[in-house]
Design an enzyme around this catalytic site. Structure first.
Site, mmCIF file in Angstrom:
data_model
loop_
_atom_site.group_PDB
_atom_site.id
_atom_site.type_symbol
_atom_site.label_atom_id
_atom_site.label_comp_id
_atom_site.label_asym_id
_atom_site.label_seq_id
_atom_site.Cartn_x
_atom_site.Cartn_y
_atom_site.Cartn_z
ATOM 1 N N ALA A 197 0.867 -1.178 0.000
ATOM 2 C CA ALA A 197 0.000 0.000 0.000
ATOM 3 C C ALA A 197 0.905 1.229 0.000
ATOM 4 C CB ALA A 197 -0.881 -0.018 1.235
ATOM 5 N N GLY A 215 0.655 -5.076 0.776
ATOM 6 C CA GLY A 215 -0.556 -5.092 -0.044
ATOM 7 C C GLY A 215 -0.335 -5.732 -1.408
ATOM 8 N N GLU A 245 -0.712 -9.346 -0.842
ATOM 9 C CA GLU A 245 -2.158 -9.568 -0.627
ATOM 10 C C GLU A 245 -2.919 -9.534 -1.946
ATOM 11 O OE1 GLU A 245 -2.095 -6.329 2.544
ATOM 12 O OE2 GLU A 245 -3.556 -7.711 3.392
ATOM 13 N N GLU A 269 4.531 -5.563 7.072
ATOM 14 C CA GLU A 269 3.758 -4.556 7.809
ATOM 15 C C GLU A 269 4.246 -4.341 9.233
ATOM 16 O OE1 GLU A 269 2.417 -6.787 5.775
ATOM 17 O OE2 GLU A 269 0.877 -5.835 4.560
HETATM 18 N N1 CO8 Z 1 4.608 3.104 -0.657
HETATM 19 C C1 CO8 Z 1 5.032 4.273 -1.174
HETATM 20 N N2 CO8 Z 1 6.183 4.408 -1.843
HETATM 21 C C2 CO8 Z 1 6.952 3.323 -1.994
HETATM 22 C C3 CO8 Z 1 6.580 2.078 -1.481
HETATM 23 C C4 CO8 Z 1 5.344 1.991 -0.794
HETATM 24 N N3 CO8 Z 1 4.884 0.834 -0.314
HETATM 25 N N4 CO8 Z 1 7.549 1.188 -1.784
HETATM 26 C C5 CO8 Z 1 8.484 1.864 -2.471
HETATM 27 N N5 CO8 Z 1 8.139 3.161 -2.598
HETATM 28 C C6 CO8 Z 1 8.893 4.234 -3.244
HETATM 29 C C7 CO8 Z 1 10.076 4.659 -2.396
HETATM 30 O O1 CO8 Z 1 9.681 5.549 -1.379
HETATM 31 C C8 CO8 Z 1 10.957 5.294 -3.452
HETATM 32 O O2 CO8 Z 1 10.470 6.587 -3.704
HETATM 33 P P1 CO8 Z 1 11.529 7.823 -3.935
HETATM 34 O O3 CO8 Z 1 12.305 7.432 -5.169
HETATM 35 O O4 CO8 Z 1 10.647 8.990 -4.169
HETATM 36 O O5 CO8 Z 1 12.376 7.881 -2.727
HETATM 37 C C9 CO8 Z 1 10.679 4.465 -4.684
HETATM 38 O O6 CO8 Z 1 9.458 3.769 -4.447
HETATM 39 C C10 CO8 Z 1 11.750 3.426 -4.954
HETATM 40 O O7 CO8 Z 1 11.912 2.677 -3.765
HETATM 41 P P2 CO8 Z 1 13.353 2.380 -3.115
HETATM 42 O O8 CO8 Z 1 14.282 3.508 -3.395
HETATM 43 O O9 CO8 Z 1 13.136 2.018 -1.685
HETATM 44 O O10 CO8 Z 1 13.786 1.115 -3.988
HETATM 45 P P3 CO8 Z 1 14.715 -0.110 -3.545
HETATM 46 O O11 CO8 Z 1 14.958 -0.902 -4.782
HETATM 47 O O12 CO8 Z 1 15.892 0.361 -2.765
HETATM 48 O O13 CO8 Z 1 13.803 -0.966 -2.538
HETATM 49 C C11 CO8 Z 1 11.770 -2.036 -1.797
HETATM 50 C C12 CO8 Z 1 12.631 -1.593 -2.990
HETATM 51 C C13 CO8 Z 1 12.484 -3.173 -1.043
HETATM 52 C C14 CO8 Z 1 10.467 -2.547 -2.375
HETATM 53 C C15 CO8 Z 1 11.546 -0.848 -0.830
HETATM 54 O O14 CO8 Z 1 11.054 0.254 -1.584
HETATM 55 C C16 CO8 Z 1 10.573 -1.117 0.272
HETATM 56 O O15 CO8 Z 1 10.925 -1.739 1.255
HETATM 57 N N6 CO8 Z 1 9.315 -0.619 0.104
HETATM 58 C C17 CO8 Z 1 8.289 -0.692 1.142
HETATM 59 C C18 CO8 Z 1 7.781 -2.093 1.271
HETATM 60 C C19 CO8 Z 1 6.733 -2.153 2.352
HETATM 61 O O16 CO8 Z 1 6.982 -1.911 3.512
HETATM 62 N N7 CO8 Z 1 5.513 -2.514 1.945
HETATM 63 C C20 CO8 Z 1 4.389 -2.637 2.853
HETATM 64 C C21 CO8 Z 1 3.627 -1.374 2.890
HETATM 65 S S1 CO8 Z 1 2.338 -1.429 4.103
HETATM 66 C C22 CO8 Z 1 1.116 -2.326 3.349
HETATM 67 O O17 CO8 Z 1 1.231 -2.746 2.233
HETATM 68 C C23 CO8 Z 1 -0.097 -2.544 4.183
HETATM 69 C C24 CO8 Z 1 -1.237 -3.148 3.339
HETATM 70 C C25 CO8 Z 1 -2.541 -3.014 4.030
HETATM 71 C C26 CO8 Z 1 -3.002 -1.596 4.062
HETATM 72 C C27 CO8 Z 1 -4.382 -1.491 4.609
HETATM 73 C C28 CO8 Z 1 -4.967 -0.108 4.477
HETATM 74 C C29 CO8 Z 1 -4.926 0.731 5.732
#
Ligand code: CO8
Length: 257
Positions: free
Chosen positions: A65, A110, A113, A133
């Site tokens: 998400a 997400g 999911e 999460e």
């Molecule tokens: N949300 C928003 N932006 C994101 C997300 C995300 N989930 N994942 C990556 N991005 C963005 C980064 O912020 C970055 O943006 P910017 O270039 O502007 O800084 C861009 O994408 C590229 O990401 P990275 O530089 O981090 O790229 P890497 O190759 O170094 O890493 C990863 C890739 C491993 C995927 C890393 O980006 C990461 O760990 N992302 C987050 C993963 C995460 O924690 N996901 C879970 C999110 S919570 C969720 O999904 C809950 C679901 C249920 C919600 C229910 C509703 C309330």
């Protein structure tokens, strides 16, 4: 509706839907859910669609998400965002045609999911799966706790949900979270072969396999079996798909659905 995030190509009965917000790793925001609901309406009302394939653009399938959107939400908004996602993923699960996840890269939170709401998952050998999460002080909110435990069993699901470990495609295959793994260069070619193969089967039979299996999983064994018998029978009427399929077999020709 005009689509900024979802790109759709329809070919030989297969709708290939690509989630394209690569700068944010295809993270799921409100705009995504609005577009997906509108697209599901369109695809469901198109009788030519036999199978849908869902994939992501770039390095990620979906990295979760959208954290940047979620961080500003209060309790009621967080719950509403969770519900909206749950309802959308339930719609994907209950489309009358099969939906295949072609997991090209990160399927986190997400994103995992979303993949689990599809009928099955085919992964690139470079794909990574996880429910991170708890690293963010959150829990899955798109029914991931429920689907994962049902798909791979409680203990393996608890391990992934509690440790937030990111697993590779081979481990996902071992856990039966994914059904097949291909090298990234051939992933889409192989997924389209699988989708087109299904698209050539009896269309009503394919729909009924999905409907009966899903309904049966949400009822008791006898209820599910009764539902199966009813739908089995419905394929036997005069001019029915079942009659055509069986006659074609006996006449040693291809069925004309
Ligand atoms: N949300 C928003 N932006 C994101 C997300 C995300 N989930 N994942 C990556 N991005 C963005 C980064 O912020 C970055 O943006 P910017 O270039 O502007 O800084 C861009 O994408 C590229 O990401 P990275 O530089 O981090 O790229 P890497 O190759 O170094 O890493 C990863 C890739 C491993 C995927 C890393 O980006 C990461 O760990 N992302 C987050 C993963 C995460 O924690 N996901 C879970 C999110 S919570 C969720 O999904 C809950 C679901 C249920 C919600 C229910 C509703 C309330």
């Amino acid at each position: 509706m005009s689509y900024d995030i979802l790109k759709t190509q329809i070919n030989e009965g297969v709708a290939l839907v690509t989630i394209s917000r690569p700068k944010a790793m295809n993270a799921l925001n409100t705009a995504f859910f609005d577009e997906m609901n509108s697209l599901l309406d369109e695809l469901q009302s198109n009788d030519d669609i036999r199978v849908m394939v869902l994939t992501g653009d770039g390095k990620a399938f979906v990295a979760g998400a959208d954290i940047a959107e979620m961080v500003g939400k209060d309790q009621a908004e967080g719950q509403a965002f969770s519900k909206y996602g749950q309802e959308t993923f339930s719609r994907i699960e209950s489309m009358t045609f099969p939906v295949i996840a072609a997991v090209n890269g990160f399927a986190l939170g997400g994103g995992c999911e979303l993949a689990m709401s599809c009928d099955f998952r085919i992964a690139s050998s470079k794909a990574k799966f996880g429910q991170p999460e708890v690293n963010l002080g959150l829990i899955p909110g798109y029914a991931g706790t429920q689907r994962m435990a049902r798909l791979i069993g409680k203990a393996d699901a608890m391990y992934l949900l509690l440790t937030a470990d990111m697993i590779n495609a081979d481990e996902a295959l071992r856990l039966k979270l994914v059904q097949k793994v291909f090298e990234p260069e051939v992933l889409m070619e192989e997924v389209m072969k699988i989708a087109k193969n299904i698209a050539n089967k009896g269309p009503k039979a394919v729909q009924k396999v999905k409907e009966v299996t899903h309904k049966g999983l949400n009822s008791d064994f006898q209820g599910g079996s009764d539902f199966e018998a009813e739908h089995f029978g419905s394929l036997f009427g005069e001019g029915s798909e079942g009659k055509e399929g069986m006659t074609a077999f006996l006449e040693k020709r291809k069925p004309n659905w």
